[in-house]
Design a protein around this motif. Structure first.
Motif, PDB file in Angstrom:
ATOM      1  N   MET A  27       0.832  -1.206   0.000  1.00 20.56           N
ATOM      2  CA  MET A  27       0.000   0.000   0.000  1.00 20.56           C
ATOM      3  C   MET A  27       0.862   1.249   0.000  1.00 20.56           C
ATOM      4  SD  MET A  27      -3.060   1.129   2.608  1.00 20.56           S
ATOM      5  CE  MET A  27      -1.944   1.329   4.003  1.00 20.56           C
ATOM      6  N   VAL A  28       1.944   1.237   0.794  1.00 17.11           N
ATOM      7  CA  VAL A  28       2.843   2.386   0.866  1.00 17.11           C
ATOM      8  C   VAL A  28       3.512   2.619  -0.484  1.00 17.11           C
ATOM      9  CG1 VAL A  28       4.978   3.269   1.885  1.00 17.11           C
ATOM     10  CG2 VAL A  28       3.257   2.191   3.336  1.00 17.11           C
ATOM     11  N   VAL A  29       3.977   1.543  -1.108  1.00 16.94           N
ATOM     12  CA  VAL A  29       4.622   1.654  -2.423  1.00 16.94           C
ATOM     13  C   VAL A  29       3.634   2.191  -3.459  1.00 16.94           C
ATOM     14  CG1 VAL A  29       5.684   0.363  -4.318  1.00 16.94           C
ATOM     15  CG2 VAL A  29       6.301  -0.163  -1.949  1.00 16.94           C
ATOM     16  N   GLY A  30       2.405   1.670  -3.418  1.00 16.22           N
ATOM     17  CA  GLY A  30       1.377   2.157  -4.340  1.00 16.22           C
ATOM     18  C   GLY A  30       1.096   3.632  -4.148  1.00 16.22           C
ATOM     19  N   ILE A  36       3.965  10.367  -7.049  1.00 16.53           N
ATOM     20  CA  ILE A  36       4.875  10.787  -8.124  1.00 16.53           C
ATOM     21  C   ILE A  36       4.084  11.292  -9.318  1.00 16.53           C
ATOM     22  CG2 ILE A  36       6.560   9.955  -9.815  1.00 16.53           C
ATOM     23  CD1 ILE A  36       7.605   8.050  -7.644  1.00 16.53           C
ATOM     24  N   VAL A  37       3.024  10.553  -9.663  1.00 15.25           N
ATOM     25  CA  VAL A  37       2.151  10.981 -10.757  1.00 15.25           C
ATOM     26  C   VAL A  37       1.502  12.325 -10.431  1.00 15.25           C
ATOM     27  CG1 VAL A  37       0.065  10.427 -12.078  1.00 15.25           C
ATOM     28  CG2 VAL A  37       1.701   8.615 -11.510  1.00 15.25           C
ATOM     29  N   ILE A  38       1.012  12.469  -9.185  1.00 15.56           N
ATOM     30  CA  ILE A  38       0.369  13.715  -8.743  1.00 15.56           C
ATOM     31  C   ILE A  38       1.336  14.887  -8.839  1.00 15.56           C
ATOM     32  CG2 ILE A  38      -0.493  14.919  -6.702  1.00 15.56           C
ATOM     33  CD1 ILE A  38      -2.557  13.179  -8.020  1.00 15.56           C
ATOM     34  N   PHE A  39       2.576  14.667  -8.444  1.00 15.55           N
ATOM     35  CA  PHE A  39       3.586  15.740  -8.467  1.00 15.55           C
ATOM     36  C   PHE A  39       3.768  16.306  -9.868  1.00 15.55           C
ATOM     37  CE2 PHE A  39       7.980  17.032  -9.243  1.00 15.55           C
ATOM     38  CZ  PHE A  39       8.141  18.027  -8.293  1.00 15.55           C
ATOM     39  N   PHE A  40       4.004  15.423 -10.827  1.00 14.49           N
ATOM     40  CA  PHE A  40       4.252  15.880 -12.193  1.00 14.49           C
ATOM     41  C   PHE A  40       2.981  16.427 -12.850  1.00 14.49           C
ATOM     42  CE2 PHE A  40       7.919  13.039 -11.634  1.00 14.49           C
ATOM     43  CZ  PHE A  40       8.931  13.894 -12.024  1.00 14.49           C
ATOM     44  N   LEU A  41       1.824  15.873 -12.498  1.00 14.95           N
ATOM     45  CA  LEU A  41       0.565  16.359 -13.049  1.00 14.95           C
ATOM     46  C   LEU A  41       0.304  17.797 -12.616  1.00 14.95           C
ATOM     47  CD1 LEU A  41      -2.155  15.985 -14.489  1.00 14.95           C
ATOM     48  CD2 LEU A  41      -3.060  15.014 -12.362  1.00 14.95           C
ATOM     49  N   TRP A  42       0.392  18.060 -11.317  1.00 17.72           N
ATOM     50  CA  TRP A  42       0.116  19.408 -10.818  1.00 17.72           C
ATOM     51  C   TRP A  42       1.231  20.390 -11.154  1.00 17.72           C
ATOM     52  CZ3 TRP A  42      -4.352  21.347  -9.193  1.00 17.72           C
ATOM     53  CH2 TRP A  42      -5.370  20.437  -8.908  1.00 17.72           C
ATOM     54  N   LYS A  43       2.430  19.885 -11.304  1.00 16.53           N
ATOM     55  CA  LYS A  43       3.526  20.752 -11.743  1.00 16.53           C
ATOM     56  C   LYS A  43       3.240  21.264 -13.151  1.00 16.53           C
ATOM     57  CE  LYS A  43       8.570  20.944 -12.167  1.00 16.53           C
ATOM     58  NZ  LYS A  43       9.845  20.182 -12.036  1.00 16.53           N
ATOM     59  N   ALA A  44       2.713  20.374 -14.006  1.00 19.89           N
ATOM     60  CA  ALA A  44       2.348  20.781 -15.371  1.00 19.89           C
ATOM     61  C   ALA A  44       1.169  21.744 -15.359  1.00 19.89           C
ATOM     62  CB  ALA A  44       2.012  19.541 -16.200  1.00 19.89           C
ATOM     63  N   ILE A  45       0.201  21.514 -14.440  1.00 19.75           N
ATOM     64  CA  ILE A  45      -0.969  22.395 -14.355  1.00 19.75           C
ATOM     65  C   ILE A  45      -0.557  23.809 -13.968  1.00 19.75           C
ATOM     66  CG2 ILE A  45      -3.074  22.871 -13.021  1.00 19.75           C
ATOM     67  CD1 ILE A  45      -3.514  19.851 -12.868  1.00 19.75           C
ATOM     68  N   TYR A  46       0.326  23.942 -12.981  1.00 20.40           N
ATOM     69  CA  TYR A  46       0.768  25.268 -12.547  1.00 20.40           C
ATOM     70  C   TYR A  46       1.655  25.926 -13.598  1.00 20.40           C
ATOM     71  CZ  TYR A  46      -1.156  25.413  -7.845  1.00 20.40           C
ATOM     72  OH  TYR A  46      -2.012  25.491  -6.775  1.00 20.40           O
ATOM     73  N   LEU A  66      -2.489  17.354  -1.107  1.00 24.22           N
ATOM     74  CA  LEU A  66      -2.748  16.086  -1.782  1.00 24.22           C
ATOM     75  C   LEU A  66      -1.942  14.938  -1.169  1.00 24.22           C
ATOM     76  CD1 LEU A  66      -2.952  17.293  -5.496  1.00 24.22           C
ATOM     77  CD2 LEU A  66      -4.821  16.507  -4.033  1.00 24.22           C
ATOM     78  N   VAL A  67      -0.715  15.230  -0.722  1.00 26.42           N
ATOM     79  CA  VAL A  67       0.087  14.192  -0.061  1.00 26.42           C
ATOM     80  C   VAL A  67      -0.597  13.738   1.222  1.00 26.42           C
ATOM     81  CG1 VAL A  67       2.236  13.739   1.177  1.00 26.42           C
ATOM     82  CG2 VAL A  67       2.301  14.875  -1.045  1.00 26.42           C
ATOM     83  N   LEU A  68      -1.046  14.705   2.021  1.00 23.99           N
ATOM     84  CA  LEU A  68      -1.729  14.369   3.268  1.00 23.99           C
ATOM     85  C   LEU A  68      -3.095  13.741   2.999  1.00 23.99           C
ATOM     86  CD1 LEU A  68      -0.843  17.480   5.471  1.00 23.99           C
ATOM     87  CD2 LEU A  68       0.164  15.194   5.547  1.00 23.99           C
ATOM     88  N   ALA A  69      -3.765  14.163   1.928  1.00 24.05           N
ATOM     89  CA  ALA A  69      -5.055  13.576   1.571  1.00 24.05           C
ATOM     90  C   ALA A  69      -4.882  12.104   1.200  1.00 24.05           C
ATOM     91  CB  ALA A  69      -5.681  14.343   0.410  1.00 24.05           C
ATOM     92  N   THR A  70      -3.803  11.801   0.477  1.00 22.44           N
ATOM     93  CA  THR A  70      -3.521  10.412   0.107  1.00 22.44           C
ATOM     94  C   THR A  70      -3.253   9.568   1.347  1.00 22.44           C
ATOM     95  OG1 THR A  70      -2.572  11.123  -2.009  1.00 22.44           O
ATOM     96  CG2 THR A  70      -2.013   8.908  -1.248  1.00 22.44           C
TER      97      THR A  70
END
Length: 267
Positions: A27-30, A36-46, A66-70
């Protein structure tokens, strides 16, 4: 039913969960891959937005949220729907209904051990790492108390939502599709996948009147608020308390009605 007997179920759940440590690691690995996906996605959005602040949130604010939400999602996910569906389909629910403890309470306390282990192995380590890495971005004060109170009510709201959906299995005798839809709705409208601050105005207004935002958005907002206003805090906690009561009454009535429809195919 005494609290002591309920805590026995919690202890049993903790022991059982510790026997399957590999699942926690997976679960932690997942979650890490998802982040990682969230990081690059929101980096592109901003980057495409051309500004450091979008809807009142910086990239750092959004990422921390989002990290804490996950982590909070991993901690609070109780799989109640699957447990109820399995019990109904196998016929085990007939035996559970004969137990001296109410079925709903039995389900909650049986899985409470998972909540304990998930808190210490999922949310708490993530919170500590984020607090250290962001160097004080997360305030450590009275907001922690509001957060803990809010999380308790979030767990109760989330459990009742699951219990309501699980009860539907008495009519459908199949829960997979309904549970997938439930997860998608809760994760979206609770702010777990997209902060509700990014919702367009009509949808934002609707979401504020639904119970889902009380599951993840409310505790996270209380946690990350550096200058909490006592009035807004009381409104947020009061709204959660109202939803706890409303969802409890709805699930209780729906369960009593649905018991008349139960058919057992197994057992």
């Amino acid at each position: 039913m005494s609290l002591k007997r309920c805590l026995i179920l919690t202890r049993a759940g903790v022991i059982e969960n510790l026997q399957f440590r590999l699942s926690s690691v997976i679960m932690v690995v997942g979650n890490l891959l998802y982040l990682i996906v969230i990081f690059f996605l929101w980096k592109a959005i901003y980057a495409s937005a051309g500004t450091d602040v979008v809807n009142g949130m910086t990239f750092s604010d959004t990422l921390i949220y989002l990290v804490l939400a996950t982590a909070l999602t991993g901690f609070m996910n109780m799989y109640t729907v699957w447990m109820m569906g399995r019990d109904i389909q196998s016929g085990k629910i007939v035996l559970d209904l004969l137990k001296p403890m109410e079925y709903k309470r039995y389900l909650f306390w049986s899985y409470s051990g998972n909540l304990v282990t998930n808190f210490f192995f999922t949310f708490l380590p993530t919170f500590i790492v984020v607090a250290i890495v962001t160097k004080g971005t997360i305030p450590l004060g009275l907001n922690l108390l509001w957060f803990m109170i809010s999380v308790v009510m979030s767990i109760l709201i989330n459990f009742n939502i699951d219990y309501f959906v699980g009860t539907i299995c008495m009519y459908t005798e199949s829960i997979w599709g309904i549970d997938i839809m439930k997860q998608a709705i809760v994760l979206l409208f609770s702010g777990a996948t997209i902060p509700i601050a990014f919702f367009p105005e009509p949808l934002f207004t609707i979401v504020k009147w639904l119970p889902f935002q009380s599951v993840y958005n409310t505790p996270l907002s209380l946690l990350l608020n550096k200058n909490p206003d006592i009035k807004s805090v009381m409104i947020a906690l009061g709204t959660q308390l109202i939803w706890v009561i409303v969802m409890y009454l709805i699930t209780r009535v729906f369960w009593k009605i649905s018991l008349k429809q139960i058919t057992v195919n197994g057992g």
